[in-house]
Design an enzyme around this catalytic site. Structure first.
Site, short mmCIF file in Angstrom:
data_model
loop_
_atom_site.label_atom_id
_atom_site.label_comp_id
_atom_site.label_asym_id
_atom_site.label_seq_id
_atom_site.Cartn_x
_atom_site.Cartn_y
_atom_site.Cartn_z
N VAL A 28 0.83 -1.21 0.00
CA VAL A 28 0.00 0.00 0.00
C VAL A 28 0.87 1.26 0.00
CG1 VAL A 28 -1.87 1.22 1.17
CG2 VAL A 28 -1.83 -1.28 1.20
N ALA B 135 8.94 5.64 6.55
CA ALA B 135 9.59 4.66 7.44
C ALA B 135 9.32 3.25 6.93
CB ALA B 135 9.05 4.81 8.86
N LYS C 84 -7.48 -2.07 9.21
CA LYS C 84 -8.78 -2.50 9.77
C LYS C 84 -8.61 -3.35 11.03
CE LYS C 84 -7.27 -4.94 6.28
NZ LYS C 84 -7.16 -5.06 4.87
N GLU D 294 -10.65 5.44 5.13
CA GLU D 294 -11.36 4.94 3.93
C GLU D 294 -10.74 3.64 3.41
OE1 GLU D 294 -14.23 6.55 2.19
OE2 GLU D 294 -14.11 4.41 1.82
N GLY E 10 -10.94 -1.74 -0.13
CA GLY E 10 -9.97 -1.19 -1.08
C GLY E 10 -10.43 0.12 -1.69
N GLY F 157 -0.62 -9.81 -3.93
CA GLY F 157 -0.59 -8.73 -2.94
C GLY F 157 -1.94 -8.47 -2.30
N ASP G 5 -10.43 -10.86 8.73
CA ASP G 5 -10.31 -9.57 8.03
C ASP G 5 -11.71 -9.05 7.66
OD1 ASP G 5 -8.54 -7.57 6.41
OD2 ASP G 5 -10.04 -8.30 4.98
N LYS H 142 -13.65 -5.58 8.98
CA LYS H 142 -14.27 -4.57 8.10
C LYS H 142 -15.75 -4.42 8.38
CE LYS H 142 -10.99 -5.47 4.39
NZ LYS H 142 -10.70 -6.39 3.29
N GLY I 271 -5.34 -4.80 -3.03
CA GLY I 271 -4.24 -4.59 -3.97
C GLY I 271 -3.72 -3.17 -3.90
P1 NAP Z 1 3.08 -4.91 3.58
O1 NAP Z 1 3.23 -5.04 2.10
O2 NAP Z 1 3.52 -6.02 4.43
O3 NAP Z 1 3.89 -3.58 4.00
C1 NAP Z 1 4.15 -3.23 5.32
C2 NAP Z 1 5.20 -2.14 5.32
O4 NAP Z 1 5.42 -1.69 6.65
C3 NAP Z 1 6.56 -2.59 4.79
O5 NAP Z 1 7.10 -1.59 3.97
C4 NAP Z 1 7.41 -2.76 6.05
O6 NAP Z 1 8.77 -2.48 5.81
C5 NAP Z 1 6.82 -1.66 6.91
N1 NAP Z 1 7.00 -1.89 8.35
C6 NAP Z 1 6.53 -2.92 9.10
N2 NAP Z 1 6.84 -2.74 10.40
C7 NAP Z 1 7.50 -1.56 10.48
C8 NAP Z 1 8.08 -0.82 11.53
N3 NAP Z 1 8.03 -1.25 12.79
N4 NAP Z 1 8.68 0.35 11.25
C9 NAP Z 1 8.73 0.81 9.96
N5 NAP Z 1 8.18 0.16 8.91
C10 NAP Z 1 7.58 -1.02 9.17
O7 NAP Z 1 1.58 -4.57 3.97
P2 NAP Z 1 0.46 -3.89 3.06
O8 NAP Z 1 -0.22 -4.92 2.23
O9 NAP Z 1 1.03 -2.70 2.39
O10 NAP Z 1 -0.60 -3.48 4.18
C11 NAP Z 1 -0.43 -2.32 4.96
C12 NAP Z 1 -1.74 -2.01 5.66
O11 NAP Z 1 -2.76 -1.78 4.71
C13 NAP Z 1 -2.26 -3.14 6.56
O12 NAP Z 1 -2.92 -2.59 7.67
C14 NAP Z 1 -3.27 -3.84 5.67
O13 NAP Z 1 -4.27 -4.53 6.41
C15 NAP Z 1 -3.85 -2.66 4.94
N6 NAP Z 1 -4.48 -2.95 3.66
C16 NAP Z 1 -3.84 -3.71 2.74
C17 NAP Z 1 -4.44 -3.91 1.51
C18 NAP Z 1 -3.79 -4.74 0.44
O14 NAP Z 1 -4.44 -5.03 -0.55
N7 NAP Z 1 -2.54 -5.11 0.58
C19 NAP Z 1 -5.70 -3.36 1.23
C20 NAP Z 1 -6.31 -2.58 2.23
C21 NAP Z 1 -5.70 -2.38 3.43
P3 NAP Z 1 9.66 -3.37 4.78
O15 NAP Z 1 9.07 -3.10 3.44
O16 NAP Z 1 11.03 -2.83 4.89
O17 NAP Z 1 9.49 -4.78 5.24
N1 HSE Z 2 -6.49 -8.87 2.64
C1 HSE Z 2 -7.49 -7.90 2.32
C2 HSE Z 2 -8.47 -8.51 1.34
C3 HSE Z 2 -6.85 -6.68 1.74
O1 HSE Z 2 -8.12 -9.54 0.73
O2 HSE Z 2 -9.58 -8.00 1.19
C4 HSE Z 2 -7.84 -5.55 1.49
O3 HSE Z 2 -8.36 -5.05 2.70
#
Ligand code: NAP
Ligand code: HSE
Length: 434
Positions: A14, A43, A105, A129, A134, A187, A201, A205, A304
């Site tokens: 994200v 960060a 969430k 949001e 998504g 992703g 999850d 939500k 995504g």
């Molecule tokens: P992700 O790909 O695992 O990314 C997490 C990021 O946080 C990475 O860049 C990681 O660093 C960094 N990180 C973790 N712990 C840290 C710390 N203590 N200090 C600094 N940086 C730290 O996760 P994501 O999929 O982007 O998801 C992020 C959030 O969005 C979550 O709450 C998830 O539920 C939400 N979300 C995700 C999606 C989706 O489709 N992926 C959709 C909606 C909401 P490194 O890169 O160096 O490991």
């Molecule tokens: N893991 C979550 C999903 C990411 O598959 O819906 C979006 O919130």
């Protein structure tokens, strides 16, 4: 033009998506809101890691405090996930009077009440949001678009990973484990993906949406939650023969009388003729039934990098506008109201049912089973028994009329206690959206 400095905590799926989208559409956003959003610091855990976006090393730090407490950072996006450091990050930013945008969430579900109270106390908004569905602007729609409605019902396919897995199993015959691995590669999945496949999850939500719709923060432990691990190709096929598709559905329903609200997550049979049955892959859909507006339907990519980045940018724009005009939203992100309501226990929730019992095909078995349902005052609307040879094990499918969950669970236990079945009874609820 006024500049707003954004600090991002997390540069993963994200975070990278947000950085990239701001590179592509930053000027457009600036011309629309009259403020230029500039990424000031990001960060991450490992600055050497290869990322989806080309983020200059000079922007990266491994210490989130360097971002949150940087006096030049005016607005913080928490995009790391999890419920410990993320909570610390958000509370620290709010205490510093900085508005926060989050996609988290799981954190809101566990600590939303505390975080929104902190936002009110320190006069800095918490925007979320991207935490639900998504790219679909469902939070804004509930909060602003439907502000004059009572939400009588909301049905949502709110987990992209589960919908992707169920679609791949049904339409391409892919097996469960392979579909999970594919969702991880794309992703979509949480870390670990059990958060998705076990329904948590979706529960996070649906709890956020229910809290927003009904004005009291829903305790996640009160949300009856089932995941999709027990959905088999056989049940998908049998449901298909009866005209249904199996979807993981979040349901929020407020009966006309009584103050309890149904807030549940479980796989349900959805009629093939209903638009929700055609929502496939990582797409999400939410049907909102307001007492003034009637039925409305939202559809879009539910997970995504890019879809989620779009939602984060919408919050970043709102927060930047608040900073620009030094005022807060007219409709704040979350305001408690109608706090006298509560979540209905699952035993008292009514629905219709699909039941599969693997039974020995011999005289009297069907009669013994139907008599148990009769004793529990549960009507049978349809029976499907594939033609078999006497003495063979066959899947007997019964569709049950509307009944309370408690009565059906009791009847199935009574059936399982008799030496009639091979394996345990399988039960899915049926949702006709009425
Ligand atoms: P992700 O790909 O695992 O990314 C997490 C990021 O946080 C990475 O860049 C990681 O660093 C960094 N990180 C973790 N712990 C840290 C710390 N203590 N200090 C600094 N940086 C730290 O996760 P994501 O999929 O982007 O998801 C992020 C959030 O969005 C979550 O709450 C998830 O539920 C939400 N979300 C995700 C999606 C989706 O489709 N992926 C959709 C909606 C909401 P490194 O890169 O160096 O490991
Ligand atoms: N893991 C979550 C999903 C990411 O598959 O819906 C979006 O919130």
């Amino acid at each position: 033009m006024q500049q707003v400095n954004l600090g991002i905590i997390g540069g993963g799926t994200v975070g990278s998506g947000v950085y990239e989208a701001l590179q592509h559409n930053g000027s457009l956003l600036a011309s629309r809101i009259g403020a230029k959003v500039v990424v000031h610091r990001i960060a991450v855990r490992d600055p050497k890691k290869k990322r989806a976006a080309q983020i200059p090393r000079s922007l990266l730090t491994t210490d989130w405090r360097e971002v949150v407490f940087d006096p030049q950072v005016q607005l913080v996006a928490e995009l790391i996930g999890g419920t410990t450091t993320a909570r610390e990050v958000i509370l620290a930013a709010l205490k510093s009077g900085k508005p926060v945008v989050t996609a988290n969430k799981a954190l809101l579900s566990a600590h939303g009440e505390e975080l929104f109270a902190a936002a009110r106390k320190y006069g800095a908004n918490l925007h979320y949001e991207a935490s639900v569905c998504g790219g679909i602007p469902i939070i804004k729609s509930l909060r602003e678009g439907f502000v004059g409605n009572r939400i009588n019902a909301l049905y949502g396919i709110v987990n992209g990973t589960c919908n992707f897995i169920l679609s791949r199993m049904k339409l391409q015959g892919v097996d469960f484990a392979a579909a999970v691995a594919e969702a991880q590669r794309m992703g979509y999945a949480e870390t670990p993906p059990d958060l998705d496949v076990d329904g948590h999850d979706a529960a996070h939500k649906i709890g956020i949406l229910a809290s927003l719709a009904h004005g009291f923060w829903i305790n996640p432990k009160k949300i009856y939650t089932e995941g999709i691990r027990h959905v088999t190709p056989l049940d998908m096929k049998l449901a298909g023969q009866l005209g249904y598709t199996i979807k993981l559905l979040g349901i929020i329903k407020k009966p006309a009388h009584g103050s309890c609200v149904q807030v549940t997550v479980y796989p349900a049979l959805v009629p093939n003729g209903h638009v929700m049955a055609s929502v496939n892959d990582a797409y999400n859909a939410v049907l909102v039934r307001g007492d003034v507006v009637g039925d409305t339907l939202f559809y879009g990519q539910g997970a995504g990098k890019d879809a989620t980045a779009s939602a984060v940018l919408s919050d970043v724009a709102d927060a930047a506008l608040d900073l620009k005009f030094a005022n807060k939203h007219r409709v704040p992100p979350f305001v408690p109201h109608e706090c006298d309501s509560s979540v209905a226990p699952i035993a008292g929730v009514f629905s219709e049912y699909f039941v599969r019992l693997d039974v020995l095909d011999k005289p009297g078995v069907l009669a013994r089973i139907t008599s148990v349902f009769a004793r529990n005052n549960i009507g049978i609307s349809h029976v499907l028994q594939p033609r078999g040879r006497e003495g063979e094990i066959i899947p007997l499918v019964l569709m049950l009329h509307r009944a309370p969950n408690g009565a059906v669970t009791r009847a199935l236990k009574q059936i399982a206690d008799q030496p009639l079945l091979k394996g345990k009874p399988v039960m899915f609820r049926v949702e006709n959206f009425q």
